[in-house]
Design a protein around this motif. Structure first.
Motif, PDB file in Angstrom:
ATOM      1  N   ARG A  49      -1.221  -4.356 -32.891  1.00  9.68           N
ATOM      2  CA  ARG A  49      -2.671  -4.110 -32.848  1.00  9.68           C
ATOM      3  C   ARG A  49      -3.183  -3.652 -31.485  1.00  9.68           C
ATOM      4  O   ARG A  49      -4.253  -3.059 -31.404  1.00  9.68           O
ATOM      5  CB  ARG A  49      -3.437  -5.353 -33.274  1.00  9.68           C
ATOM      6  N   TYR A  50      -2.458  -3.932 -30.414  1.00  7.03           N
ATOM      7  CA  TYR A  50      -2.940  -3.625 -29.072  1.00  7.03           C
ATOM      8  C   TYR A  50      -1.857  -2.942 -28.252  1.00  7.03           C
ATOM      9  O   TYR A  50      -0.710  -3.363 -28.262  1.00  7.03           O
ATOM     10  CB  TYR A  50      -3.360  -4.905 -28.332  1.00  7.03           C
ATOM     11  N   ALA A  51      -2.259  -1.918 -27.499  1.00  8.71           N
ATOM     12  CA  ALA A  51      -1.361  -1.244 -26.558  1.00  8.71           C
ATOM     13  C   ALA A  51      -2.179  -0.907 -25.318  1.00  8.71           C
ATOM     14  O   ALA A  51      -3.389  -0.687 -25.397  1.00  8.71           O
ATOM     15  CB  ALA A  51      -0.793   0.027 -27.181  1.00  8.71           C
ATOM     16  N   SER A  52      -1.515  -0.861 -24.177  1.00  9.10           N
ATOM     17  CA  SER A  52      -2.228  -0.520 -22.944  1.00  9.10           C
ATOM     18  C   SER A  52      -1.528   0.615 -22.215  1.00  9.10           C
ATOM     19  O   SER A  52      -0.307   0.771 -22.290  1.00  9.10           O
ATOM     20  CB  SER A  52      -2.346  -1.746 -22.040  1.00  9.10           C
ATOM     21  N   LEU A  53      -2.342   1.404 -21.529  1.00  5.64           N
ATOM     22  CA  LEU A  53      -1.833   2.467 -20.682  1.00  5.64           C
ATOM     23  C   LEU A  53      -1.872   1.976 -19.242  1.00  5.64           C
ATOM     24  O   LEU A  53      -2.718   1.163 -18.873  1.00  5.64           O
ATOM     25  CB  LEU A  53      -2.683   3.733 -20.833  1.00  5.64           C
ATOM     26  N   ALA A  54      -0.975   2.472 -18.415  1.00  7.40           N
ATOM     27  CA  ALA A  54      -0.914   2.058 -17.013  1.00  7.40           C
ATOM     28  C   ALA A  54      -2.086   2.667 -16.251  1.00  7.40           C
ATOM     29  O   ALA A  54      -2.378   3.862 -16.390  1.00  7.40           O
ATOM     30  CB  ALA A  54       0.406   2.501 -16.398  1.00  7.40           C
ATOM     31  N   THR A  55      -2.774   1.849 -15.481  1.00  9.73           N
ATOM     32  CA  THR A  55      -3.866   2.315 -14.632  1.00  9.73           C
ATOM     33  C   THR A  55      -3.691   1.732 -13.238  1.00  9.73           C
ATOM     34  O   THR A  55      -3.029   0.707 -13.060  1.00  9.73           O
ATOM     35  CB  THR A  55      -5.242   1.896 -15.199  1.00  9.73           C
ATOM     36  N   PHE A  70      -0.938  10.233 -28.089  1.00  6.59           N
ATOM     37  CA  PHE A  70      -2.011  11.180 -27.774  1.00  6.59           C
ATOM     38  C   PHE A  70      -2.751  10.789 -26.503  1.00  6.59           C
ATOM     39  O   PHE A  70      -2.902  11.595 -25.581  1.00  6.59           O
ATOM     40  CB  PHE A  70      -3.018  11.304 -28.929  1.00  6.59           C
ATOM     41  N   TRP A  71      -3.251   9.559 -26.448  1.00  3.75           N
ATOM     42  CA  TRP A  71      -4.076   9.154 -25.312  1.00  3.75           C
ATOM     43  C   TRP A  71      -3.277   9.069 -24.021  1.00  3.75           C
ATOM     44  O   TRP A  71      -3.785   9.365 -22.942  1.00  3.75           O
ATOM     45  CB  TRP A  71      -4.827   7.857 -25.614  1.00  3.75           C
ATOM     46  N   SER A  72      -2.027   8.701 -24.093  1.00  2.00           N
ATOM     47  CA  SER A  72      -1.173   8.696 -22.905  1.00  2.00           C
ATOM     48  C   SER A  72      -1.069  10.114 -22.340  1.00  2.00           C
ATOM     49  O   SER A  72      -1.252  10.338 -21.126  1.00  2.00           O
ATOM     50  CB  SER A  72       0.211   8.148 -23.252  1.00  2.00           C
ATOM     51  N   ALA A  73      -0.789  11.083 -23.205  1.00  2.00           N
ATOM     52  CA  ALA A  73      -0.665  12.472 -22.768  1.00  2.00           C
ATOM     53  C   ALA A  73      -2.016  13.045 -22.343  1.00  2.00           C
ATOM     54  O   ALA A  73      -2.118  13.731 -21.322  1.00  2.00           O
ATOM     55  CB  ALA A  73      -0.055  13.317 -23.882  1.00  2.00           C
ATOM     56  N   ALA A  74      -3.060  12.774 -23.102  1.00  2.00           N
ATOM     57  CA  ALA A  74      -4.382  13.328 -22.803  1.00  2.00           C
ATOM     58  C   ALA A  74      -4.918  12.838 -21.464  1.00  2.00           C
ATOM     59  O   ALA A  74      -5.547  13.595 -20.721  1.00  2.00           O
ATOM     60  CB  ALA A  74      -5.364  12.977 -23.926  1.00  2.00           C
ATOM     61  N   LEU A  75      -4.680  11.578 -21.153  1.00  2.00           N
ATOM     62  CA  LEU A  75      -5.209  10.985 -19.925  1.00  2.00           C
ATOM     63  C   LEU A  75      -4.211  11.008 -18.771  1.00  2.00           C
ATOM     64  O   LEU A  75      -4.552  10.620 -17.647  1.00  2.00           O
ATOM     65  CB  LEU A  75      -5.667   9.546 -20.196  1.00  2.00           C
ATOM     66  N   GLY A  76      -2.971  11.432 -19.052  1.00  2.00           N
ATOM     67  CA  GLY A  76      -1.962  11.464 -18.010  1.00  2.00           C
ATOM     68  C   GLY A  76      -1.591  10.077 -17.511  1.00  2.00           C
ATOM     69  O   GLY A  76      -1.274   9.894 -16.342  1.00  2.00           O
ATOM     70  N   LYS A  77      -1.608   9.110 -18.415  1.00  2.00           N
ATOM     71  CA  LYS A  77      -1.296   7.715 -18.077  1.00  2.00           C
ATOM     72  C   LYS A  77      -0.089   7.272 -18.884  1.00  2.00           C
ATOM     73  O   LYS A  77      -0.096   7.353 -20.115  1.00  2.00           O
ATOM     74  CB  LYS A  77      -2.478   6.790 -18.402  1.00  2.00           C
ATOM     75  N   PRO A  78       0.957   6.774 -18.220  1.00  2.00           N
ATOM     76  CA  PRO A  78       2.108   6.279 -18.981  1.00  2.00           C
ATOM     77  C   PRO A  78       1.748   5.029 -19.778  1.00  2.00           C
ATOM     78  O   PRO A  78       0.786   4.320 -19.454  1.00  2.00           O
ATOM     79  CB  PRO A  78       3.149   5.962 -17.900  1.00  2.00           C
TER      80      PRO A  78
END
Length: 127
Positions: A43-49, A24-32
């Motif tokens: 427990r932890y995941a990160s999106l590319a910024t 959801f958050w990857s798609a919502a924010l447009g971040k892979p």
């Protein structure tokens, strides 16, 4: 003198499986997705910024879902003391790695060790 800055926007997710939140958050924010399982425990995941953006971290939690901020610093003790002088309360030192704090407004946030190699343009310096 020590340095600090906004490091991370943390999405605390109260759910059994972090995967739907990651999608959801990857798609919502447009971040892979940068890393779907940072510590190998789910427990932890990160999106590319970009380098000039805060890190976006998803964290599986037991408490109600919310968003909190992490402040990164090159001197953990000095930054915690500075924030306490401003009225924040130290709540807990977690895994001997970061402080959970509470602002005078009631918001929880964390003070963490420096996460990126250089602080860049959004640097704050404190005596």
């Amino acid at each position: 003198m020590h340095h600090s800055r906004l490091s991370t926007i943390v999405l605390d997710c109260q759910l059994d499986d972090l995967e739907p939140a990651i999608r959801f958050w990857s798609a919502a924010l447009g971040k892979p997705v940068e890393d779907a399982d940072q510590d190998g425990d789910g427990r932890y995941a990160s999106l590319a910024t970009d380098d000039d953006e805060p890190i976006i971290l998803l964290q599986k939690v037991d408490h109600e879902s919310r968003v909190h901020l992490d402040i990164e610093t090159d001197d953990l003790d000095a930054e915690v003391a500075r924030l306490q002088d401003l009225g924040a309360r130290a709540i807990a030192f977690v895994k001997e790695r970061w402080w959970v704090m509470q602002a005078p407004t009631g918001h929880r946030f964390c003070v963490i060790r420096k996460q990126r190699d250089r602080f860049g343009p959004h640097l704050n310096s404190w005596d």
